[in-house]
Design a protein around this motif. Structure first.
Motif, mmCIF file in Angstrom:
data_model
loop_
_atom_site.group_PDB
_atom_site.id
_atom_site.type_symbol
_atom_site.label_atom_id
_atom_site.label_comp_id
_atom_site.label_asym_id
_atom_site.label_seq_id
_atom_site.Cartn_x
_atom_site.Cartn_y
_atom_site.Cartn_z
ATOM 1 N N GLU A 68 -4.832 26.061 -50.819
ATOM 2 C CA GLU A 68 -5.863 25.437 -50.000
ATOM 3 C C GLU A 68 -6.465 26.320 -48.915
ATOM 4 N N MET A 69 -5.961 27.524 -48.696
ATOM 5 C CA MET A 69 -6.460 28.311 -47.567
ATOM 6 C C MET A 69 -7.774 29.017 -47.906
ATOM 7 N N TYR A 70 -8.646 29.097 -46.895
ATOM 8 C CA TYR A 70 -9.866 29.896 -46.981
ATOM 9 C C TYR A 70 -9.521 31.304 -46.500
ATOM 10 N N THR A 71 -9.253 32.191 -47.428
ATOM 11 C CA THR A 71 -8.809 33.548 -47.109
ATOM 12 C C THR A 71 -9.827 34.560 -47.632
ATOM 13 N N PHE A 72 -10.125 35.568 -46.813
ATOM 14 C CA PHE A 72 -11.110 36.575 -47.220
ATOM 15 C C PHE A 72 -10.890 37.859 -46.434
ATOM 16 N N PRO A 73 -11.331 38.999 -46.975
ATOM 17 C CA PRO A 73 -11.227 40.258 -46.228
ATOM 18 C C PRO A 73 -12.381 40.375 -45.236
ATOM 19 N N ASP A 74 -12.092 40.838 -44.014
ATOM 20 C CA ASP A 74 -13.185 41.076 -43.070
ATOM 21 C C ASP A 74 -13.775 42.463 -43.332
ATOM 22 N N ARG A 75 -14.694 42.897 -42.490
ATOM 23 C CA ARG A 75 -15.370 44.178 -42.749
ATOM 24 C C ARG A 75 -14.444 45.379 -42.604
ATOM 25 N N GLY A 76 -13.323 45.162 -41.955
ATOM 26 C CA GLY A 76 -12.324 46.227 -41.861
ATOM 27 C C GLY A 76 -11.292 46.123 -42.974
ATOM 28 N N ASP A 77 -11.579 45.275 -43.976
ATOM 29 C CA ASP A 77 -10.708 45.043 -45.129
ATOM 30 C C ASP A 77 -9.350 44.468 -44.719
ATOM 31 N N ARG A 78 -9.322 43.725 -43.600
ATOM 32 C CA ARG A 78 -8.121 43.006 -43.195
ATOM 33 C C ARG A 78 -8.219 41.584 -43.743
ATOM 34 N N ARG A 116 -9.273 23.489 -45.114
ATOM 35 C CA ARG A 116 -8.453 23.502 -46.320
ATOM 36 C C ARG A 116 -9.357 23.264 -47.526
ATOM 37 N N TYR A 117 -9.177 24.094 -48.542
ATOM 38 C CA TYR A 117 -9.996 23.956 -49.743
ATOM 39 C C TYR A 117 -9.393 22.858 -50.616
ATOM 40 N N PRO A 120 -12.863 17.073 -52.013
ATOM 41 C CA PRO A 120 -13.336 16.151 -50.967
ATOM 42 C C PRO A 120 -13.312 14.697 -51.420
ATOM 43 N N GLN A 121 -12.878 13.836 -50.540
ATOM 44 C CA GLN A 121 -12.920 12.391 -50.727
ATOM 45 C C GLN A 121 -12.831 11.754 -49.350
ATOM 46 N N ALA A 122 -12.929 10.436 -49.298
ATOM 47 C CA ALA A 122 -12.894 9.769 -47.994
ATOM 48 C C ALA A 122 -11.611 10.121 -47.251
ATOM 49 N N GLY A 123 -11.753 10.673 -46.052
ATOM 50 C CA GLY A 123 -10.599 11.018 -45.244
ATOM 51 C C GLY A 123 -9.954 12.345 -45.589
ATOM 52 N N ARG A 124 -10.496 13.061 -46.574
ATOM 53 C CA ARG A 124 -9.951 14.377 -46.943
ATOM 54 C C ARG A 124 -11.124 15.341 -47.055
ATOM 55 N N TYR A 125 -11.271 16.157 -46.040
ATOM 56 C CA TYR A 125 -12.416 17.057 -45.977
ATOM 57 C C TYR A 125 -11.962 18.516 -46.009
ATOM 58 N N ARG A 126 -12.888 19.394 -46.327
ATOM 59 C CA ARG A 126 -12.580 20.829 -46.307
ATOM 60 C C ARG A 126 -12.636 21.377 -44.888
ATOM 61 N N GLN A 127 -13.443 20.757 -44.059
ATOM 62 C CA GLN A 127 -13.366 21.011 -42.616
ATOM 63 C C GLN A 127 -12.905 19.707 -41.985
ATOM 64 N N LEU A 128 -11.624 19.673 -41.599
ATOM 65 C CA LEU A 128 -11.058 18.448 -41.038
ATOM 66 C C LEU A 128 -10.901 18.602 -39.533
#
Length: 423
Positions: A68-78, A116-117, A120-128
């Motif tokens: 469920e995590m929104y994970t990505f590399p930043d511009r410094g590849d961290r 959290r990825y 989506p449904q009522a009461g369960r959002y990706r941005q909570l």
């Protein structure tokens, strides 16, 4: 024809706009009111952190980390991750800023969006939206009870009463290892799929949290932690329950409860509202005695909760209740002419300085349009000022509920309105 935007909010990310946003603010602030009365100071957390913080702090076997995590590399590849929960970030901040070197317990509260990825449904959002508190550094059953009572007071202060508090103990280092072995022996004797077997190896408690009917059926007779507590863990739990009873906080013991994060130990709890269907949890938390050491800090205990703002709003709706005042203002000013507008702008500023919410009819609209705007604003009173009023140094004060209008001396307007609002 109304022109529509070519853009829309991301899927699973709600907007909060007037008038409904007034309830959002009231619920968010109301859930933390009891915490502030109990000495919890505000902490503002980064929206993203080093991915390793959540992998270590939340637990690599949890759905949060694995799916469920929104994970990505930043511009410094961290590798960075949008925060999926608050406790790990709070603990990192406490260690980094040395708050644990001062008076204990460290008592902190926070509010904001978490990510959290999920489907989506009522009461369960990706941005909570959540509020949370953490009390760090003291292992005291009375503190556990305080944290739980603060959450209970937050919900009740908003008018909710159709929820229940479920509580259990997940044991401590004196009994968890033996129970883990016992549970794994039971689970490894079941015909589990490979993914579930892997989870049983990493954290067997997670398997008891599996929502699939076939897994629930297989684990119906699994040994439960609450039946295998050490004497110290059992005594701690009994004292927590005793404090809750003394505080008048109703509860039920749910021995099968497993929270979705790996760091919980001993006292663990969830607030459940059956009016919400499948997404019945409106908040919960527990003690996390090994988390600070796991993140490189002192071996200090802690306890906290996270309460869902969106879920609480749905729970209020399920009970036919609401929170907050959707009215944009308390007083609406209608100027009739440029000279009147110039004076009414000053009166509005004086009222605002006195703590009264005021709006004005801008744009030179006619009396009919201005009065419609006053009605839509939700204001209790409307101030009407024209050239004749200016000449007589008076102003019209209209009660929007009754429709009654009277003239009051213009220099006394601020005092009269404050008095009328108070009455």
């Amino acid at each position: 024809m109304t022109k529509t935007s070519s853009f829309s909010a991301p899927k699973g990310v709600p907007d909060y706009v007037p008038p409904g946003s007034a309830e959002f603010v009231a619920v968010r602030d109301g859930l933390l009111r009891a915490a502030r009365l109990a000495g919890y100071g505000h902490i503002e957390l980064p929206v993203f952190e080093d991915t390793g913080l959540f992998a270590r702090g939340v637990g690599e076997s949890t759905d949060v980390v694995t799916k469920e995590m929104y994970t990505f590399p930043d511009r410094g590849d961290r590798s960075v991750t949008l925060r999926p929960e608050g406790t790990a970030g709070v603990m990192r901040a406490v260690i980094e800023h040395g708050l644990d070197r001062g008076q204990l317990p460290v008592k902190l509260c926070y509010a904001g969006p978490f990510f959290r990825y999920e489907r989506p449904q009522a009461g369960r959002y990706r941005q909570l939206q959540q509020v949370g508190i953490e009390a760090i550094g003291v292992d005291d059953p009375a503190l556990d009870a305080e944290v739980i009572a603060i959450a209970d007071a937050g919900f009740r202060g908003l008018g909710l009463d159709g929820f229940r508090l479920e509580v259990t103990s997940l044991g401590d280092e004196t009994c968890r290892p033996q129970y883990r072995e016992l549970l794994q022996d039971f689970l490894f004797g079941l015909p589990l799929d490979e993914e579930t077997k892997r989870r049983a190896q990493l954290n067997p408690l997670r398997v008891l949290d599996d929502k699939r009917p076939e897994v629930r059926e297989m684990t119906a007779n699994a040994p439960l932690m609450i039946d295998h507590l050490s004497e110290s863990a059992k005594a701690h739990f009994e004292q927590v329950l005793g404090h809750l009873e003394a505080l008048g906080v109703p509860y039920v013991v749910n021995p099968r409860m497993v929270r979705g994060l790996d760091y919980y130990t001993k006292t663990t709890f969830e607030f459940v509202h059956d009016g919400l269907g499948a997404q019945s949890g409106i908040g919960g938390g527990g003690r996390y005695d090994g988390l600070m050491a796991e993140l490189g800090g002192q071996p200090l205990s802690g306890i906290g909760f996270g309460l869902g703002v969106d879920r609480t709003m749905l729970a209020l709706a399920a009970e036919g209740k609401s929170a907050g005042n959707p009215a944009r203002c308390e007083v609406f000013g209608v100027p009739l002419g440029d000279a009147a507008k110039q004076r009414l702008v000053v009166v509005a500023a004086q009222l605002r300085a006195a703590g009264v919410r005021v709006d004005l009819a801008y744009g030179g609209r006619g009396v009919k349009g201005a009065m419609k705007a006053a009605d839509r604003s939700g204001a209790k009173f409307t101030l009407v000022l024209g050239d004749r009023d200016l000449a007589e140094n008076t102003i019209g004060l209209k009660d929007m509920a009754t429709g009654d209008q009277r003239q009051i001396p213009l220099p006394e307007a601020v005092g009269v309105i404050r008095e009328s609002l108070a009455g």
